[in-house]
Design an enzyme around this catalytic site. Structure first.
Site, PDB file in Angstrom:
ATOM      1  N   HIS A   1       0.842  -1.198   0.000  1.00  0.00           N
ATOM      2  CA  HIS A   1       0.000   0.000   0.000  1.00  0.00           C
ATOM      3  C   HIS A   1       0.871   1.241   0.000  1.00  0.00           C
ATOM      4  O   HIS A   1       1.970   1.254   0.574  1.00  0.00           O
ATOM      5  CB  HIS A   1      -0.984  -0.004   1.179  1.00  0.00           C
ATOM      6  CG  HIS A   1      -0.362  -0.024   2.543  1.00  0.00           C
ATOM      7  ND1 HIS A   1       0.071   1.120   3.194  1.00  0.00           N
ATOM      8  CD2 HIS A   1      -0.117  -1.045   3.405  1.00  0.00           C
ATOM      9  CE1 HIS A   1       0.546   0.796   4.383  1.00  0.00           C
ATOM     10  NE2 HIS A   1       0.457  -0.507   4.533  1.00  0.00           N
TER      11      HIS A   1
ATOM     12  N   ASP B   1      -0.262   4.342   1.031  1.00  0.00           N
ATOM     13  CA  ASP B   1      -0.629   5.313   2.061  1.00  0.00           C
ATOM     14  C   ASP B   1       0.133   5.051   3.351  1.00  0.00           C
ATOM     15  O   ASP B   1       0.626   3.939   3.601  1.00  0.00           O
ATOM     16  CB  ASP B   1      -2.135   5.289   2.316  1.00  0.00           C
ATOM     17  CG  ASP B   1      -2.622   3.933   2.810  1.00  0.00           C
ATOM     18  OD1 ASP B   1      -2.383   2.926   2.114  1.00  0.00           O
ATOM     19  OD2 ASP B   1      -3.244   3.865   3.900  1.00  0.00           O
TER      20      ASP B   1
ATOM     21  N   ASP C   1       6.507   0.694   7.118  1.00  0.00           N
ATOM     22  CA  ASP C   1       5.115   0.319   6.846  1.00  0.00           C
ATOM     23  C   ASP C   1       4.522   1.240   5.789  1.00  0.00           C
ATOM     24  O   ASP C   1       3.930   2.263   6.122  1.00  0.00           O
ATOM     25  CB  ASP C   1       4.314   0.393   8.147  1.00  0.00           C
ATOM     26  CG  ASP C   1       2.864  -0.029   7.994  1.00  0.00           C
ATOM     27  OD1 ASP C   1       2.531  -0.655   6.972  1.00  0.00           O
ATOM     28  OD2 ASP C   1       2.062   0.276   8.894  1.00  0.00           O
TER      29      ASP C   1
ATOM     30  N   GLU D   1      -5.093   1.628   2.843  1.00  0.00           N
ATOM     31  CA  GLU D   1      -4.992   0.417   3.662  1.00  0.00           C
ATOM     32  C   GLU D   1      -5.092   0.767   5.134  1.00  0.00           C
ATOM     33  O   GLU D   1      -5.689   0.013   5.924  1.00  0.00           O
ATOM     34  CB  GLU D   1      -3.670  -0.299   3.370  1.00  0.00           C
ATOM     35  CG  GLU D   1      -3.523  -1.664   4.017  1.00  0.00           C
ATOM     36  CD  GLU D   1      -2.957  -1.630   5.434  1.00  0.00           C
ATOM     37  OE1 GLU D   1      -2.992  -2.661   6.118  1.00  0.00           O
ATOM     38  OE2 GLU D   1      -2.461  -0.549   5.859  1.00  0.00           O
ATOM     39  N   GLU D   2      -4.508   1.908   5.513  1.00  0.00           N
ATOM     40  CA  GLU D   2      -4.472   2.299   6.920  1.00  0.00           C
ATOM     41  C   GLU D   2      -5.838   2.734   7.447  1.00  0.00           C
ATOM     42  O   GLU D   2      -5.991   2.980   8.638  1.00  0.00           O
ATOM     43  CB  GLU D   2      -3.449   3.418   7.127  1.00  0.00           C
ATOM     44  CG  GLU D   2      -2.001   3.039   6.790  1.00  0.00           C
ATOM     45  CD  GLU D   2      -1.400   2.060   7.776  1.00  0.00           C
ATOM     46  OE1 GLU D   2      -2.106   1.588   8.670  1.00  0.00           O
ATOM     47  OE2 GLU D   2      -0.194   1.765   7.650  1.00  0.00           O
TER      48      GLU D   2
ATOM     49  N   GLU E   1       3.956  -6.595   4.105  1.00  0.00           N
ATOM     50  CA  GLU E   1       3.902  -5.928   5.404  1.00  0.00           C
ATOM     51  C   GLU E   1       5.085  -6.368   6.268  1.00  0.00           C
ATOM     52  O   GLU E   1       5.630  -7.464   6.088  1.00  0.00           O
ATOM     53  CB  GLU E   1       2.594  -6.258   6.121  1.00  0.00           C
ATOM     54  CG  GLU E   1       1.351  -5.665   5.489  1.00  0.00           C
ATOM     55  CD  GLU E   1       1.145  -4.193   5.826  1.00  0.00           C
ATOM     56  OE1 GLU E   1       2.006  -3.600   6.507  1.00  0.00           O
ATOM     57  OE2 GLU E   1       0.114  -3.641   5.401  1.00  0.00           O
TER      58      GLU E   1
END
Length: 374
Positions: free
Chosen positions: A74, A76, A106, A138-139, A166
């Site tokens: 991801h 974001d 992350d 995603e967050e 991740e």
């Protein structure tokens, strides 16, 4: 095409430099990735989400009409307003081999390694494809990737598996918990606290629902168990609350946000069912914020064996945090977590990835490419 090449560290610096905070427009970072891929002869599909101001990106290196593997990440990051930063969180700093910046761990580190390896993968003349799937938000509960997955049948042959990068210390992870989250909103009637008979206390209306939440959390502790997880049961918590203006004013409104974390085989939305029932009985509004399923990859699945060989590490049974992997699995694509860094560094000031971890990720991706050369 371009002759520009970036080291993994330089690529990470570029990515960290984009303030791609969750819930905001992400055209600058998506445009950079699209142009980087185009410069090396790789066409990227930019897939706008329903929000209209952010997009997923999907690209294939090698023949997209053959089964291959997905590298998923991801773009974001969480906000970087914590006071503990020693420098601008959106300017990568190298301090004794630690590459520090928001999202370095992350999970822009994994994305940086994948993008930096693109020129090498292109030169390999792959016989089976390696896909890049980069998502947004995603967050915020994996809100972007479902739209990417919905478009996937029109973009490539069904993939053999997906590697979700991740942070896992580059140790393959075969399972994680699912999650669902809701927001409760109670409306009352304001007034002076000396005359409660003339108002309606919104916080009081919320109390039965909060009590039901606590009761359900206790029930879960003795319900279905899975020893792979810590804790081994599904969990429920009230994470945020607000309401009222002053002690002597009847609260006109109240809000609470509640999340469920469910072990594999348990629907996280079902965990919330008693809370939702209590809310409806109390006249409290319910807004669904996010939901994604648990991941459970069979240890005997070919993907588990392949990623173990590529990483050179024995797979870990499960973790308690959640990722987009469960959504890939729900879409019929076997998925495993394997990415650089430690999850404990994420969402903290001075978030970092080490230079060695970044290079090790490139090695893993190179090995994946070599396995696809036929």
């Amino acid at each position: 095409m371009t002759t520009e090449f970036l080291t993994p560290e330089a690529m990470l610096a570029r990515l960290v430099g984009f303030d791609s905070v969750v819930g905001r427009p992400n055209a600058p970072i998506v445009g950079f990735v699209r142009d980087w891929l185009a410069g090396h002869g790789v066409h990227a599909h930019v897939l706008p989400g329903p929000e209209g101001d952010r997009a997923n990106l999907f690209a294939s290196i090698g023949p997209a009409d053959r089964p291959g593997y997905v590298l998923s990440g991801h773009l974001d990051v969480v906000p970087a307003g914590e006071p503990g930063w020693q420098g601008d969180p959106f300017i990568l700093r190298d301090v004794a081999g630690r590459l520090i910046g928001r999202g370095a761990c992350d999970m822009k580190g994994f994305v940086a390694a994948a993008l930096a390896m693109v020129p090498e993968l292109v030169r390999m003349d792959l016989q089976a494809p390696i896909h890049l799937a980069l998502s947004y938000d995603e967050e915020a509960g994996c809100r972007g990737v479902p739209h990417l997955l919905a478009a996937l049948p029109g973009l490539c042959a069904p993939p053999e598996g997906a590697i979700i990068g991740e942070p896992s210390n580059l140790t393959p992870v075969l399972a994680h918990k699912g999650k669902a989250a809701i927001r409760l909103v109670a409306q009352g009637v304001a007034g002076h606290s000396s005359r409660p008979d003339l108002g309606a206390n919104a916080i009081h209306a919320m109390v039965p629902v909060l009590s039901a939440t606590v009761a359900q959390a206790e029930v879960l502790r003795t319900d279905a168990q899975d020893a792979r997880f810590e804790p081994p049961w599904s969990s429920l918590q009230i994470g945020r609350m607000s309401g009222g203006q002053a002690l002597n004013i009847i609260p006109e409104s109240a809000m609470a946000e509640i999340e469920a974390r469910a072990i594999a085989g348990v629907d996280p939305t079902a965990v919330l069912a008693p809370v939702i029932d209590a809310a409806r009985a109390a006249g409290v509004g319910v807004e669904h914020l996010a939901s994604y399923p648990a991941l459970a990859l069979d240890p005997d699945h070919p993907l588990a064996g392949m990623i173990a060989r590529l990483a050179g590490k024995t797979p870990l049974g499960a973790v308690s945090y959640g990722t987009e992997a469960g959504l890939f699995q729900a879409a019929g694509i076997a998925a495993v977590i394997c990415g650089p860094g430690e999850i404990g560094r994420a969402h903290k000031p001075e978030e970092y990835l080490t230079r060695d971890e970044l290079q090790a990720t490139c090695v893993l991706i190179r090995r994946l490419g070599e396995s696809q050369r036929g």
